[in-house]
Design a protein around this motif. Structure first.
Motif: not given
Length: 405
Positions: A388-397
């Motif tokens: 819920a945090f790492l994957i969305p963070l790096f998907l978004n950047h």
């Protein structure tokens, strides 16, 4: 405060990544500060972010997946366990949305990368030194004693945080940026990943190296580099006690005959984790089929598994209260077709977005997708943070890659 919110936001991102290793309490605090910070903004920007959330399919898939857990709670017999499962999964309901809806600040993200590239390996080195010099224990016991017992974090989760400096160093090398520094940090990150002794990650690294070799087979220099890299990876892995031990157990003691595996695990507490997973999946498969289309409920899976373990006297599972060790099976077990299919669609969505981006998130999404066959990541809070945090963070950047390697 609004004028400094980007700086605060990226600082909180960094705190979550660092605290992931050493303190889940700090991680929790940082997450809920991110939630509060989402609404500390100008009205027009808040409205724009909410509009983005409303129209983003991936965010809705995350939310629908969480709602499936709530639905499964309605027909759970063990409501206490059901509430606990839902509480652990709570960040899925809001964290991907507040991360992906925020505007990207490329400058601060670059600073965040540089910080994590150095800070994460340094934390692990510090922990290893304490393990060796203060606790006076062998390096081969680092994962079991320091990571699992003292920190309460499995190596399955720690590998993901070590992928951050590994990937950042690799991309910097592709861009011909400070080759000596980034090469050293890449080697250090790889060494720390190997120290974790995670078999799935090691096999995946070999597959990636082989893929790069095939891709660049016509370029003699690069082909030789990848061959040498694979040899070094293999030699290092073989000479690390934890890796040697785990692969040794796997190769020497693995059986795939159900009766043989049941008999072995009935008489003694075995150490072959592949056989453990094979037996758990065998025991749970019939229950999953019988419980379709709705599943047994969010809170009842462990109770049923414990009964199955006792029925065949599966000693290691009874002692360790093993969960499903397969996230796909776990979702179909809990909430039937609703949760199981939603989870698969959600994984397809995040991997598709990772592939369509410039690939920074791909190692995280690919490893998570493959490892979910071997581990129930969402059973624990650390796994939820990855999802819920790492994957969305790096998907978004995205990271600009100026040169092909």
């Amino acid at each position: 405060m609004i004028e400094h919110r980007d700086k605060i936001r990226y600082a909180l991102y960094g705190i979550v990544c660092i605290a992931f290793v050493v303190s889940y309490a700090i991680t929790n605090i940082a997450i809920f500060l991110l939630f509060a910070l989402f609404f500390i903004d100008k009205k027009n920007k808040i409205k724009s972010k909410l509009e983005f959330i409303k129209n983003n399919r991936l965010i809705w898939l995350y939310l629908c997946f969480f709602c499936a857990q709530l639905i499964g709670l309605l027909y759970s017999e063990n409501l206490n366990e059901g509430y606990r499962r839902v509480t652990v999964l709570l960040p899925i309901s809001f964290l991907p949305a507040i991360i992906m809806a925020e505007k990207i600040n490329a400058a601060y993200f670059k600073k965040l990368q540089s910080f994590l590239q150095i800070a994460i390996p340094m934390i692990f080195i510090f922990l290893i030194l304490i393990h060796l010099l203060y606790d006076k224990r062998a390096m081969s016991t680092f994962v079991h004693f320091t990571a699992n017992e003292k920190l309460g974090v499995s190596q399955f989760y720690l590998v993901f945080i070590l992928l951050i400096p590994f990937k950042v160093s690799y991309i910097n090398l592709k861009n011909n940026t400070s080759k000596i520094i980034n090469g050293s940090l890449l080697a250090l990150s790889l060494a720390l990943i190997l120290v974790m002794g995670n078999k799935t990650t090691i096999v995946l690294l070999f597959i990636i190296a082989l893929g790069l070799l095939v891709r660049h087979i016509k370029n003699i220099k690069k082909a030789i580099l990848f061959i040498v890299s694979m040899c070094v990876l293999g030699f290092t892995s073989y000479n690390l006690p934890i890796v040697n031990e785990r692969f040794g157990i796997l190769l020497k003691t693995t059986d795939f005959d159900v009766k043989t595996v049941i008999t072995k695990n009935n008489f003694t507490i075995t150490k072959n984790t592949l056989e453990h997973r094979f037996l758990i999946n065998y025991l749970s498969f019939g229950e999953i089929i019988e419980a379709l289309p709705f599943g047994v409920g969010t809170g009842d899976v462990q109770d049923i598994l414990d009964e199955k373990y006792k029925a065949i006297n599966f000693k290691a599972a009874i002692l360790g209260q093993f969960n499903n060790h397969n996230q796909y099976f776990s979702e179909f077990f809990k909430t039937g077709f609703l949760g199981g299919i939603l989870f698969i669609i959600l994984l397809f969505g995040i991997n598709r977005k990772a592939v369509l981006s410039n690939g920074f998130a791909l190692p995280f999404t690919a490893l998570f997708t493959i490892s979910c066959f071997m581990e129930s990541y969402l059973y624990r809070q650390h796994g939820v943070i990855i999802f819920a945090f790492l994957i969305p963070l790096f998907l978004n950047h995205r990271i600009d890659v100026t040169k092909e390697y």
